[in-house]
Scaffold this motif. Structure first.
Motif, short mmCIF file in Angstrom:
data_model
loop_
_atom_site.label_atom_id
_atom_site.label_comp_id
_atom_site.label_asym_id
_atom_site.label_seq_id
_atom_site.Cartn_x
_atom_site.Cartn_y
_atom_site.Cartn_z
N PRO A 1 0.83 -1.19 0.00
CA PRO A 1 0.00 0.00 0.00
C PRO A 1 0.87 1.25 0.00
O PRO A 1 2.05 1.18 0.33
CB PRO A 1 -0.80 -0.11 1.30
CG PRO A 1 0.02 -1.00 2.19
CD PRO A 1 0.81 -1.90 1.28
N GLU A 2 0.26 2.36 -0.38
CA GLU A 2 1.02 3.61 -0.41
C GLU A 2 1.51 3.93 0.98
O GLU A 2 0.87 3.60 1.96
CB GLU A 2 0.13 4.76 -0.91
CG GLU A 2 -0.25 4.63 -2.36
CD GLU A 2 -1.08 5.80 -2.84
OE1 GLU A 2 -0.79 6.94 -2.41
OE2 GLU A 2 -1.99 5.58 -3.62
N LYS A 3 2.69 4.57 1.04
CA LYS A 3 3.22 4.90 2.35
C LYS A 3 2.32 5.89 3.07
O LYS A 3 1.66 6.72 2.44
CB LYS A 3 4.65 5.43 2.26
CG LYS A 3 4.88 6.53 1.28
CD LYS A 3 6.35 6.84 1.22
CE LYS A 3 6.67 7.63 -0.03
NZ LYS A 3 8.02 8.01 -0.16
N SER A 4 2.28 5.75 4.37
CA SER A 4 1.41 6.63 5.17
C SER A 4 2.02 8.02 5.28
O SER A 4 3.23 8.19 5.23
CB SER A 4 1.21 6.03 6.56
OG SER A 4 2.45 5.73 7.14
N ALA A 5 1.16 9.00 5.44
CA ALA A 5 1.59 10.40 5.51
C ALA A 5 2.29 10.70 6.82
O ALA A 5 2.14 10.08 7.80
CB ALA A 5 0.40 11.31 5.33
#
Length: 112
Positions: A108-112
């Motif tokens: 998944p996309e990296k978390s902010a």
């Protein structure tokens, strides 16, 4: 443990926290925009033709697994060091060593 989908050029790995690794070639080379789509078909349940499966182990901060080559059917030893949202990979196949290949997490996309 490792988790997520990582890509370097056309090589893609998907790791599951229980030690399962999936290995496939994807053309054209995928980026983060293709991560969610790849996640729909690169799954542990009935992996598509051409997907290699392996079990990885962790020792002294290095994840290691053995897979088979996609272009030549030969053993490939893969060693992975995790660095935030990327992996540094050393792979040895057919006596050839390729070091410090940088795999970037695409899902998944990296978390902010």
């Amino acid at each position: 443990m490792l988790s997520g989908i990582y890509a370097c050029d056309i090589q893609v790995f998907r790791f599951y926290p229980d030690g399962l690794a999936l290995d496939v070639l994807v053309q054209p080379a995928p980026g983060p925009g293709q991560g969610p789509l790849i996640a729909t078909w690169l799954r542990r349940e009935e992996p598509p033709t051409g997907v290699r499966t392996a079990r990885y182990t962790l020792s002294s901060g290095v994840y290691t697994f053995e897979t088979r080559g996609h272009l030549r059917d030969e053993p490939v030893i893969v060693q992975v060091t995790k660095r935030k949202d990327q992996l540094l990979v050393d792979r040895r196949d057919g006596g050839r060593l390729r070091s410090n290949l940088r795999f970037v997490r695409i899902y998944p996309e990296k978390s902010a």
